[in-house]
Motif scaffolding. Structure first.
Motif, PDB file in Angstrom:
ATOM      1  N   CYS A 287      21.453  37.776  16.055  1.00 48.80           N
ATOM      2  CA  CYS A 287      22.511  36.829  15.700  1.00 48.80           C
ATOM      3  C   CYS A 287      23.860  37.527  15.541  1.00 48.80           C
ATOM      4  O   CYS A 287      24.911  36.943  15.833  1.00 48.80           O
ATOM      5  N   GLU A 288      23.846  38.769  15.069  1.00 52.51           N
ATOM      6  CA  GLU A 288      25.094  39.514  14.931  1.00 52.51           C
ATOM      7  C   GLU A 288      25.766  39.701  16.291  1.00 52.51           C
ATOM      8  O   GLU A 288      26.994  39.577  16.413  1.00 52.51           O
TER       9      GLU A 288
ATOM     10  N   ASN B  92      27.338  36.405  17.323  1.00 50.29           N
ATOM     11  CA  ASN B  92      28.618  36.191  16.631  1.00 50.29           C
ATOM     12  C   ASN B  92      29.720  37.054  17.225  1.00 50.29           C
ATOM     13  O   ASN B  92      30.877  36.623  17.320  1.00 50.29           O
TER      14      ASN B  92
ATOM     15  N   SER C 122      31.064  35.388  20.377  1.00 48.85           N
ATOM     16  CA  SER C 122      31.336  33.950  20.300  1.00 48.85           C
ATOM     17  C   SER C 122      32.736  33.590  20.796  1.00 48.85           C
ATOM     18  O   SER C 122      32.927  32.569  21.461  1.00 48.85           O
TER      19      SER C 122
ATOM     20  N   ARG D 235      32.857  29.318  16.433  1.00 45.82           N
ATOM     21  CA  ARG D 235      31.929  29.267  15.307  1.00 45.82           C
ATOM     22  C   ARG D 235      30.798  28.274  15.592  1.00 45.82           C
ATOM     23  O   ARG D 235      29.626  28.551  15.325  1.00 45.82           O
TER      24      ARG D 235
ATOM     25  N   ALA E 164      28.375  29.743  18.143  1.00 42.50           N
ATOM     26  CA  ALA E 164      27.490  30.757  17.573  1.00 42.50           C
ATOM     27  C   ALA E 164      26.376  30.105  16.751  1.00 42.50           C
ATOM     28  O   ALA E 164      25.204  30.492  16.861  1.00 42.50           O
ATOM     29  N   GLU E 165      26.709  29.130  15.927  1.00 44.49           N
ATOM     30  CA  GLU E 165      25.704  28.465  15.104  1.00 44.49           C
ATOM     31  C   GLU E 165      24.671  27.745  15.964  1.00 44.49           C
ATOM     32  O   GLU E 165      23.461  27.836  15.712  1.00 44.49           O
TER      33      GLU E 165
ATOM     34  N   CYS F 260      22.453  30.387  17.848  1.00 43.74           N
ATOM     35  CA  CYS F 260      21.471  31.020  16.966  1.00 43.74           C
ATOM     36  C   CYS F 260      20.326  30.059  16.659  1.00 43.74           C
ATOM     37  O   CYS F 260      19.149  30.461  16.615  1.00 43.74           O
TER      38      CYS F 260
END
Length: 433
Positions: free
Chosen positions: A280-281, A284, A287, A298, A301-302, A305
């Motif tokens: 996930c890093e 991000n 992104s 944002r 990315a959400e 993930c």
């Protein structure tokens, strides 16, 4: 004044008197001092029970005779006590031997309880703080003594690594170990004499039941070394013991993506999982390249993930999308580099990123247990302000902390010391500072 009397039934009566002070604190200190003096004398009586009667001994086919009951000072939780005990030597002289010290499980000059206290404090805090803590209880010793005794306790653990088997706590009735999650990770610590920051290893073997509840975790630590041979050998030993106890369990390896961790995990586990949060890093980080605008980045990315965690094939699709984006042209060197890093990371670990499958199987997809070991086994003790370590000292403290942080291990270690004893400790004392 104090008195220690042995009763006909073998019990010991300890009595003492003290004078109350002008304040309650002074009274308590006077009481503590008097009690320590009495308990110190009683400890000496207990130690004498482990002495021989002075008759000759035969050890390893050699005869040893007593040189008489010679006095020696020993350190107890209550103070220093002088005990007369038989000291043996061979007919040609040479090394002396004291049966009382062996049978009473003395570490150098420390009784077992005091050795345990020294080792616990040395593993938990700086030796200067350990000395201050002892002083609060009326015990005044040096920093070097705390370190020496702690070193001896760790050395015995090393000596008995293969001979002594430590069992995990009793599994609750109705529970079974369904999955064993095996994690490895590294943490940096500062070495002395210009050694700079080096990576020390921490490992965990976590037992899970059918509902995915963690039942027990074994922690492993090892000082920095090239190739990590000591660490992986220690992990081999712990894993072999667990596999002998739970041969039907599923063994799953989990790590953060460091290339030198996977060969051992692939050899010793049936499945391997890349830590979800590290993946996930990277999502991000790219992104803003994959979606234009802060709000859109944002949200992208959400959503990504979430899909990676729940949607089958998401990792491969995301890798393809990132590759297409890079090949289509990306403005800015930093943006291109972050995208290339993510592509490389996903390419190398794609076969370890089937998170929907892992969740369906009940596998842990996060390496939080291992990262917690990095913090509580390594960082909390080894990375205090101004701390620098040599390899020997680091190995000793990490050995102690791994035992302490593994539920039940510290108690089992001291139980085995009491029952089986240990070989004579011959490690040299540290230089006085």
């Amino acid at each position: 004044a104090s008195c220690v009397a042995t009763n006909p039934d073998g019990s010991v009566t300890v009595s003492f008197s003290f004078k109350p002070g002008r304040s309650m604190l002074e009274s308590e200190r006077n009481l503590q001092s008097a009690a320590n003096e009495a308990l110190c004398s009683a400890t000496g009586v207990c130690m004498e029970h482990f002495d021989t009667d002075g008759t000759p001994l035969v050890l390893g086919g050699r005869s040893f005779t007593s040189k008489g009951q010679l006095p020696k000072k020993y350190q107890t939780p209550y103070g220093e006590v002088s005990v007369k005990r038989h000291v043996y030597q061979g007919p040609k002289g040479g090394t002396t031997f004291c049966p009382m010290e062996q049978d009473a499980r003395v570490f150098r000059t420390a009784t077992p309880l005091f050795a345990r206290q020294c080792a616990m404090k040395y593993a938990s805090t700086h030796s200067s703080d350990a000395v201050k803590d002892f002083a609060e209880h009326g015990r005044h010793i040096t920093r070097s003594y705390v370190r020496e005794v702690g070193s001896d306790v760790a050395l015995v653990a090393d000596q008995k690594e293969e001979a002594w088997t430590f069992a995990p706590p009793q599994i609750p009735p109705g529970k079974r170990v369904k999955t064993v999650s095996v994690g490895v990770d590294g943490a940096c610590m500062l070495m002395a004499k210009g050694g700079g920051w080096r990576q020390t290893m921490a490992g965990t073997l976590a037992l899970y039941d059918d509902e995915g509840e963690r039942l027990h975790t074994t922690s492993v630590g090892a000082a920095p070394e090239s190739g990590k041979a000591t660490f992986f050998a220690r992990m081999d030993g712990e894993l072999a013991r667990i596999k002998s106890m739970y041969p039907e369990a599923r063994y799953v390896g989990i790590a953060d993506g460091a290339a030198d961790h996977w060969p051992w995990l692939e050899t010793n586990t049936n499945w391997q999982v890349l830590d979800f949060w590290h993946a996930c890093e990277y999502i991000n980080d790219v992104s803003t390249v994959m979606a234009t605008g802060q709000g859109f980045a944002r949200a992208w990315a959400e959503t990504t993930c979430h899909q990676l965690k729940h949607g089958s094939g998401t990792a491969a699709c995301l890798l393809g999308a990132m590759t297409d984006r890079l090949e289509g042209g990306v403005r800015g060197k930093a943006a291109r580099e972050s995208l290339q890093k993510a592509i490389t990371y996903f390419t190398n670990n794609l076969h370890r990123m089937d998170y929907p499958f892992c969740r369906a199987m009940g596998f842990s997809i996060g390496s939080g247990v291992t990262e917690a070991a990095c913090k509580c086994v390594v960082k909390a003790r080894m990375c205090g302000t101004g701390m620098r370590w040599d390899s020997k000292g680091a190995a000793e403290v990490l050995r102690l902390r791994a035992m302490i942080k593994t539920e039940g291990r510290w108690e089992q270690y001291w139980d085995k010391v009491s029952r089986h004893g240990f070989a004579r400790i011959t490690a040299p004392k540290r230089a006085r500072k």
